[in-house]
Design an enzyme around this catalytic site. Structure first.
Site, PDB file in Angstrom:
ATOM      1  N   LYS A   1      14.232 -23.581  94.825  1.00 28.42           N
ATOM      2  CA  LYS A   1      15.310 -22.715  94.304  1.00 28.42           C
ATOM      3  C   LYS A   1      14.730 -21.521  93.578  1.00 28.42           C
ATOM      4  O   LYS A   1      15.272 -20.439  93.590  1.00 28.42           O
ATOM      5  CB  LYS A   1      16.102 -23.490  93.233  1.00 28.42           C
ATOM      6  CG  LYS A   1      17.172 -24.375  93.706  1.00 28.42           C
ATOM      7  CD  LYS A   1      17.929 -24.873  92.468  1.00 28.42           C
ATOM      8  CE  LYS A   1      18.000 -26.341  92.403  1.00 28.42           C
ATOM      9  NZ  LYS A   1      17.290 -27.164  91.559  1.00 28.42           N
TER      10      LYS A   1
ATOM     11  N   LYS B   1       3.534 -26.494  87.499  1.00 30.06           N
ATOM     12  CA  LYS B   1       4.347 -25.541  86.742  1.00 30.06           C
ATOM     13  C   LYS B   1       3.593 -24.999  85.530  1.00 30.06           C
ATOM     14  O   LYS B   1       3.774 -23.847  85.156  1.00 30.06           O
ATOM     15  CB  LYS B   1       5.669 -26.193  86.292  1.00 30.06           C
ATOM     16  CG  LYS B   1       6.648 -26.382  87.438  1.00 30.06           C
ATOM     17  CD  LYS B   1       8.039 -26.685  86.932  1.00 30.06           C
ATOM     18  CE  LYS B   1       9.017 -26.796  88.089  1.00 30.06           C
ATOM     19  NZ  LYS B   1      10.343 -27.258  87.678  1.00 30.06           N
TER      20      LYS B   1
ATOM     21  N   LYS C   1       6.698 -26.539  99.396  1.00 36.17           N
ATOM     22  CA  LYS C   1       8.089 -26.966  99.615  1.00 36.17           C
ATOM     23  C   LYS C   1       9.035 -25.783  99.351  1.00 36.17           C
ATOM     24  O   LYS C   1       8.708 -24.881  98.564  1.00 36.17           O
ATOM     25  CB  LYS C   1       8.442 -28.149  98.708  1.00 36.17           C
ATOM     26  CG  LYS C   1       8.538 -27.809  97.255  1.00 36.17           C
ATOM     27  CD  LYS C   1       9.423 -28.771  96.481  1.00 36.17           C
ATOM     28  CE  LYS C   1       9.687 -28.148  95.113  1.00 36.17           C
ATOM     29  NZ  LYS C   1      10.681 -28.715  94.302  1.00 36.17           N
TER      30      LYS C   1
HETATM   31  P1  TYM Z   1      15.714 -30.459  91.614  1.00 34.33           P
HETATM   32  O1  TYM Z   1      16.882 -29.823  90.989  1.00 34.33           O
HETATM   33  O2  TYM Z   1      14.427 -29.692  91.658  1.00 34.33           O
HETATM   34  O3  TYM Z   1      16.062 -30.857  93.093  1.00 34.33           O
HETATM   35  C1  TYM Z   1      17.251 -31.562  93.401  1.00 34.33           C
HETATM   36  C2  TYM Z   1      16.996 -32.520  94.556  1.00 34.33           C
HETATM   37  O4  TYM Z   1      16.569 -31.797  95.697  1.00 34.33           O
HETATM   38  C3  TYM Z   1      15.341 -32.359  96.186  1.00 34.33           C
HETATM   39  N1  TYM Z   1      14.552 -31.263  96.746  1.00 34.33           N
HETATM   40  C4  TYM Z   1      14.110 -31.229  98.003  1.00 34.33           C
HETATM   41  N2  TYM Z   1      14.230 -32.117  99.021  1.00 34.33           N
HETATM   42  C5  TYM Z   1      13.683 -31.771 100.206  1.00 34.33           C
HETATM   43  N3  TYM Z   1      13.029 -30.588 100.406  1.00 34.33           N
HETATM   44  C6  TYM Z   1      12.870 -29.689  99.413  1.00 34.33           C
HETATM   45  N4  TYM Z   1      12.247 -28.543  99.631  1.00 34.33           N
HETATM   46  C7  TYM Z   1      13.434 -29.996  98.147  1.00 34.33           C
HETATM   47  N5  TYM Z   1      13.499 -29.321  96.956  1.00 34.33           N
HETATM   48  C8  TYM Z   1      14.170 -30.114  96.119  1.00 34.33           C
HETATM   49  C9  TYM Z   1      14.687 -32.964  94.956  1.00 34.33           C
HETATM   50  O5  TYM Z   1      13.735 -33.935  95.303  1.00 34.33           O
HETATM   51  C10 TYM Z   1      15.892 -33.538  94.256  1.00 34.33           C
HETATM   52  O6  TYM Z   1      16.244 -34.772  94.815  1.00 34.33           O
HETATM   53  N6  TYM Z   1      14.239 -33.635  88.064  1.00 34.33           N
HETATM   54  C11 TYM Z   1      15.165 -33.426  89.157  1.00 34.33           C
HETATM   55  C12 TYM Z   1      16.608 -33.506  88.697  1.00 34.33           C
HETATM   56  C13 TYM Z   1      16.896 -34.771  87.979  1.00 34.33           C
HETATM   57  C14 TYM Z   1      17.080 -36.046  88.596  1.00 34.33           C
HETATM   58  C15 TYM Z   1      17.336 -36.938  87.501  1.00 34.33           C
HETATM   59  C16 TYM Z   1      17.080 -36.498  89.907  1.00 34.33           C
HETATM   60  C17 TYM Z   1      17.036 -34.925  86.643  1.00 34.33           C
HETATM   61  N7  TYM Z   1      17.287 -36.211  86.352  1.00 34.33           N
HETATM   62  C18 TYM Z   1      17.537 -38.292  87.740  1.00 34.33           C
HETATM   63  C19 TYM Z   1      17.282 -37.862  90.123  1.00 34.33           C
HETATM   64  C20 TYM Z   1      17.515 -38.745  89.051  1.00 34.33           C
HETATM   65  C21 TYM Z   1      14.937 -32.053  89.747  1.00 34.33           C
HETATM   66  O7  TYM Z   1      14.406 -31.182  89.108  1.00 34.33           O
HETATM   67  O8  TYM Z   1      15.458 -31.892  90.986  1.00 34.33           O
END
Ligand code: TYM
Length: 330
Positions: free
Chosen positions: A198, A113, A195
């Site tokens: 969003k 990023k 990957k």
């Molecule tokens: P975020 O919002 O980017 O993504 C949310 C969840 O979706 C999963 N994910 C995917 N899984 C499979 N294929 C993909 N292409 C894909 N894109 C996203 C992510 O692995 C995630 O599980 N930092 C985290 C949010 C967060 C969090 C936490 C998660 C903040 N605090 C504590 C777990 C525990 C994030 O940005 O996820």
């Protein structure tokens, strides 16, 4: 009951990747574990956000969790908004003072990023520490995520162990990442090496849970495959085709082997059409439910209930931690 915790950033509509890596595991295990499912709005502002849109996205995120099958009526289900609990930021500061700048700047996601932009906020560097605080505050044992967040959960493990050792106690449970066997990395439909995300610049690359039927079909039919004709699961050499098989497998509820057997002898067009059919069926039903949920008051009810409960737990844990580091008066 052991605790399971996860969150999905409210930075726009969720994708089918978010469903596979995050929410589908919550619905799978919600009867087995005490579940903490939150909206990490504080994480979202590591990159610029429109405040009006962010507030809307927070509520929509919860609406999507529920429409995916998360059961807010369960006593062991806690749904809440991160910024409505001030202990996340407080614990994050303490953990920041136990993290090394080098370990944070070595994180894959930070490197990716930060390379994209000429300037970035310090929040982008310290973000995994806030994530560790989210997890450790509740002594979560399992953290469902996609493969992209595994390294961040590993940091949370390291910080828990470091803190426990330094202050000689079992202050934090050491969490484990819970990565799904299938769907841990749903790939970008245009560049299947990446990957699905969003925040993609190319809307054709991602399928959002709120996409129209027409868009879903168009995106799947134009997904990049390869110049071969054989439908086979080989993520290294056939990432595009393997991605379609994975999507089919998750949404049709079959194993990868069953998906491969189903398309034995089929061409890429048939694989795409059938995958699009399954996705349309599931996502249209999801959207009907979502619209119903958003028109009712249950989203706010769930968030209010979760806020109260999780603030109580977090206050106790924070108090223990602040004493351990020597804050306050004797
Ligand atoms: P975020 O919002 O980017 O993504 C949310 C969840 O979706 C999963 N994910 C995917 N899984 C499979 N294929 C993909 N292409 C894909 N894109 C996203 C992510 O692995 C995630 O599980 N930092 C985290 C949010 C967060 C969090 C936490 C998660 C903040 N605090 C504590 C777990 C525990 C994030 O940005 O996820």
């Amino acid at each position: 009951m052991d605790r399971l915790l996860t969150g999905l950033q409210p930075s726009g509509s969720l994708t089918i990747g978010n469903y596979c890596g995050g929410i589908s595991q919550v619905t799978k295990y919600q009867n087995e574990y005490e579940t903490f499912l939150f909206v990490p709005d504080m994480h979202a502002i590591t990159v610029p956000q429109d405040p009006v849109a962010l507030q809307k996205n927070i509520k929509q995120a919860v609406g999507m969790y529920l429409a995916c099958g998360v059961d807010a009526t369960l006593d062991n289900m806690h749904i809440y908004v991160q910024s409505e609990n001030l202990y996340h930021a407080n614990l994050s500061w303490i953990l920041e003072c136990h993290s090394y700048f080098g370990e944070l700047t070595r994180m894959h996601q930070f490197k990716m990023k930060s390379q994209k932009n000429e300037s970035f906020t310090s929040g982008l560097v310290t973000y995994p520490v806030l994530m560790a605080a989210d997890i450790l505050l509740y002594d979560a044992k399992y953290v469902p995520t996609g493969i992209d967040q595994k390294q961040h959960v590993e940091l949370a493990r390291n910080l828990a162990e470091r803190f426990n050792n330094k202050y000689n106690g079992n202050f934090f449970t050491v969490p484990e990442p819970m990565i799904p066997e299938v769907g841990a990395k749903i790939r970008d439909l245009v560049n299947p090496e990446n990957k699905m995300s969003k925040s993609t610049d190319n809307p054709k690359a991602s399928i959002f849970l709120l996409d129209t039927e027409k868009d879903i079909r168009k995106k799947i039919m134009s997904a990049k495959t390869d110049s071969d004709t054989l439908v086979a699961f080989d993520e290294e050499n056939k990432p595009g085709v393997s991605n379609l098989l994975t999507i089919y497998s998750v949404f049709a509820g079959v194993t990868i082997e069953e998906a491969v057997a189903k398309f034995d002898g089929a061409n890429y067009g048939e694989l795409k059409r059938t995958t699009a059919d399954v996705l349309v069926e599931k996502l249209m039903a999801f959207q009907d439910k979502y619209n119903e949920i958003m028109a009712s008051g249950i989203v706010d009810e769930a968030m209010d209930k979760g806020r109260e409960y999780t603030n109580e737990i977090a206050a106790k844990k924070y108090d223990e931690i602040r004493r351990a580091v020597g804050f306050g008066r004797v």
